[in-house]
Scaffold this active site. Sequence first.
Site, PDB file in Angstrom:
ATOM      1  N   SER A 126       0.845  -1.198   0.000  1.00 24.55           N
ATOM      2  CA  SER A 126       0.000   0.000   0.000  1.00 24.55           C
ATOM      3  C   SER A 126       0.879   1.246   0.000  1.00 24.55           C
ATOM      4  CB  SER A 126      -0.869   0.001   1.259  1.00 24.55           C
ATOM      5  OG  SER A 126      -1.531   1.233   1.419  1.00 24.55           O
TER       6      SER A 126
ATOM      7  N   TYR B 111      -2.062  -0.977  10.508  1.00 24.44           N
ATOM      8  CA  TYR B 111      -2.174  -1.272   9.071  1.00 24.44           C
ATOM      9  C   TYR B 111      -0.951  -0.750   8.322  1.00 24.44           C
ATOM     10  CZ  TYR B 111      -3.741  -1.338   4.241  1.00 24.44           C
ATOM     11  OH  TYR B 111      -3.807  -1.575   2.892  1.00 24.44           O
TER      12      TYR B 111
HETATM   13  N1  LIG Z   1      -8.814  -0.800  -1.251  1.00 29.76           N
HETATM   14  C1  LIG Z   1      -7.828   0.012  -0.945  1.00 29.76           C
HETATM   15  O1  LIG Z   1      -8.011   1.231  -0.819  1.00 29.76           O
HETATM   16  C2  LIG Z   1      -6.429  -0.536  -0.806  1.00 29.76           C
HETATM   17  C3  LIG Z   1      -5.342   0.359  -0.877  1.00 29.76           C
HETATM   18  C4  LIG Z   1      -4.053  -0.133  -0.737  1.00 29.76           C
HETATM   19  C5  LIG Z   1      -3.841  -1.490  -0.551  1.00 29.76           C
HETATM   20  N2  LIG Z   1      -4.920  -2.338  -0.484  1.00 29.76           N
HETATM   21  C6  LIG Z   1      -4.647  -3.767  -0.257  1.00 29.76           C
HETATM   22  O2  LIG Z   1      -5.253  -4.500  -1.291  1.00 29.76           O
HETATM   23  C7  LIG Z   1      -5.475  -5.834  -0.854  1.00 29.76           C
HETATM   24  C8  LIG Z   1      -6.868  -6.279  -1.272  1.00 29.76           C
HETATM   25  O3  LIG Z   1      -7.827  -5.506  -0.578  1.00 29.76           O
HETATM   26  P1  LIG Z   1      -9.166  -4.986  -1.268  1.00 29.76           P
HETATM   27  O4  LIG Z   1      -9.050  -3.534  -1.405  1.00 29.76           O
HETATM   28  O5  LIG Z   1      -9.485  -5.786  -2.469  1.00 29.76           O
HETATM   29  O6  LIG Z   1     -10.212  -5.263  -0.086  1.00 29.76           O
HETATM   30  P2  LIG Z   1     -11.428  -6.297   0.011  1.00 29.76           P
HETATM   31  O7  LIG Z   1     -12.385  -6.060  -1.094  1.00 29.76           O
HETATM   32  O8  LIG Z   1     -11.921  -6.168   1.415  1.00 29.76           O
HETATM   33  O9  LIG Z   1     -10.745  -7.713  -0.198  1.00 29.76           O
HETATM   34  C9  LIG Z   1      -9.957  -8.306   0.802  1.00 29.76           C
HETATM   35  C10 LIG Z   1      -9.782  -9.760   0.470  1.00 29.76           C
HETATM   36  O10 LIG Z   1      -8.957 -10.358   1.487  1.00 29.76           O
HETATM   37  C11 LIG Z   1      -9.588 -11.550   1.923  1.00 29.76           C
HETATM   38  N3  LIG Z   1      -9.311 -11.830   3.322  1.00 29.76           N
HETATM   39  C12 LIG Z   1      -9.438 -10.999   4.385  1.00 29.76           C
HETATM   40  N4  LIG Z   1      -9.205 -11.657   5.527  1.00 29.76           N
HETATM   41  C13 LIG Z   1      -8.923 -12.943   5.179  1.00 29.76           C
HETATM   42  C14 LIG Z   1      -8.625 -14.117   5.909  1.00 29.76           C
HETATM   43  N5  LIG Z   1      -8.578 -14.120   7.257  1.00 29.76           N
HETATM   44  N6  LIG Z   1      -8.397 -15.271   5.233  1.00 29.76           N
HETATM   45  C15 LIG Z   1      -8.479 -15.297   3.886  1.00 29.76           C
HETATM   46  N7  LIG Z   1      -8.749 -14.221   3.134  1.00 29.76           N
HETATM   47  C16 LIG Z   1      -8.985 -13.057   3.781  1.00 29.76           C
HETATM   48  C17 LIG Z   1     -11.080 -11.309   1.735  1.00 29.76           C
HETATM   49  O11 LIG Z   1     -11.761 -12.550   1.557  1.00 29.76           O
HETATM   50  P3  LIG Z   1     -12.798 -13.205   2.601  1.00 29.76           P
HETATM   51  O12 LIG Z   1     -13.456 -12.085   3.351  1.00 29.76           O
HETATM   52  O13 LIG Z   1     -13.733 -13.989   1.738  1.00 29.76           O
HETATM   53  O14 LIG Z   1     -11.953 -14.073   3.463  1.00 29.76           O
HETATM   54  C18 LIG Z   1     -11.113 -10.515   0.444  1.00 29.76           C
HETATM   55  O15 LIG Z   1     -11.144 -11.371  -0.676  1.00 29.76           O
HETATM   56  C19 LIG Z   1      -5.248  -5.807   0.674  1.00 29.76           C
HETATM   57  O16 LIG Z   1      -3.988  -6.364   0.966  1.00 29.76           O
HETATM   58  C20 LIG Z   1      -5.255  -4.339   1.015  1.00 29.76           C
HETATM   59  O17 LIG Z   1      -4.490  -4.041   2.155  1.00 29.76           O
HETATM   60  C21 LIG Z   1      -6.196  -1.894  -0.614  1.00 29.76           C
END
Ligand SMILES: NC(=O)c1ccc[n+]([C@@H]2O[C@H](COP(=O)([O-])OP(=O)(O)OC[C@H]3O[C@@H](n4cnc5c(N)ncnc54)[C@H](OP(=O)(O)O)[C@@H]3O)[C@@H](O)[C@H]2O)c1
Length: 278
Positions: A146, A159
Site C-alpha cells: 500500500s 495497518y
Molecule cells: N482498497 C484500498 O483502498 C487498498 C489500498 C491499498 C492497498 N490495499 C490492499 O489490497 C489488498 C486487497 O484488498 P481490497 O481492497 O481488495 O479489499 P477487500 O475487497 O476487502 O478484499 C480483501 C480480500 O482479502 C480476503 N481476506 C481478508 N481476511 C482474510 C482471511 N482471514 N483469510 C483469507 N482471506 C482473507 C477477503 O476474503 P474473505 O473475506 O472472503 O476471506 C477478500 O477477498 C489488501 O492487501 C489491502 O491491504 C487496498
Amino acid sequence: MPEEGHRFTCALITGASSGLGWEYATQLAPITNHLVLVARRGDKLQELQELLHTKHPNLEILCVGADLSDSAQREWVFTQLAEKNITPSLLVNNAGLGDYGEFTSSNWDKIEAMIEVNMTALTHLSHHFITGMITQGGGHILNVSSLASLLPIPDFAVYAATKAYVTSFGEALRTELREHNISVTTVCPGPVKTGFGDIASRSEEKRFESDFYKELDVPAEQVVRESIHALLNNRARIYPSWKVALLAAGISILPIVAIRSFNSLRFRKSTTLESTDE
Ligand SMILES: NC(=O)c1ccc[n+]([C@@H]2O[C@H](COP(=O)([O-])OP(=O)(O)OC[C@H]3O[C@@H](n4cnc5c(N)ncnc54)[C@H](OP(=O)(O)O)[C@@H]3O)[C@@H](O)[C@H]2O)c1
C-alpha cells in the site's frame, strides 16, 4: 523473467473473493492455465469460478475456502495443493484488511487477524511456495502492499506498519531470489473502492469517502492492469496511477521530522476541538 505475451502455468491468488483479488483473477484468467483462488467466503469464490468458466472454458480453477489468519488452515491449503500436485508459478499475496481508528480503543482480535493476514500469511505462503518454484526453475511473486507502507499513519498505525513490512520484505526477497529466477514485484496502491473501506471502518463514518481519498481514488481495474504490466516487466515496485506515484515520490524524500510535524497536526486538531467544546 516474464514479459508481455507470457502465460503463467498456475497462479494462486489470495483474497480472490472480492475487490482487487477478484480483479486479479479476472485479468489473469486469459493468460493463465490454472487458477487457485483462496479466501474465506467459498460461495464468492464459486461465483467467480462460474463467471470465469463461461469466458474461459479451458481454464482450470480450484477454489480453496480458508481463513489465512489461522496457521492450521494455511497448512491445510498447502496439503490441498500438494495432493493435487499443484505448485503455483505465480503467487499473488493480495488478501489483507485494515482497521481505522485509535490503537488504544481497537479490538485485539481484529488487530491480530490483520497482522496474521497482512504479514504472517504473506510470509508463510511465500516461504512455502518458493521451494517448489525453485524446483520448477523459477516463478513470480506479486505482493499487494500500500501507499500507506511509506509512512507512519496515526489512526491507521498497525495497518501502515504491516504494509511497511510487506514493502520492505518484498524488496529484500527480490534480491535474494534473483539467482533462483524468481521475480518479486510489490504493488503499492493508494485508495481503491473495494470492500476494504467498510471492513477498515469501525462505524458508519465516511473516512474513506473524503475529498482527499476521492482525488486519489484509482479503479481496481487500473490497479490490477498496471500491476500485471509491472510484473510482466519485472519491476520491483509500482504505485498505480501517476497521482499516487507522484505523492509516493514526494513522501519518499520527506525527512522523518517533517512527517512527525505533519502527523502532530492531528493532535493539535483534537486539542483545538476539545477546547472549542469546553
Ligand atoms: N482498497 C484500498 O483502498 C487498498 C489500498 C491499498 C492497498 N490495499 C490492499 O489490497 C489488498 C486487497 O484488498 P481490497 O481492497 O481488495 O479489499 P477487500 O475487497 O476487502 O478484499 C480483501 C480480500 O482479502 C480476503 N481476506 C481478508 N481476511 C482474510 C482471511 N482471514 N483469510 C483469507 N482471506 C482473507 C477477503 O476474503 P474473505 O473475506 O472472503 O476471506 C477478500 O477477498 C489488501 O492487501 C489491502 O491491504 C487496498
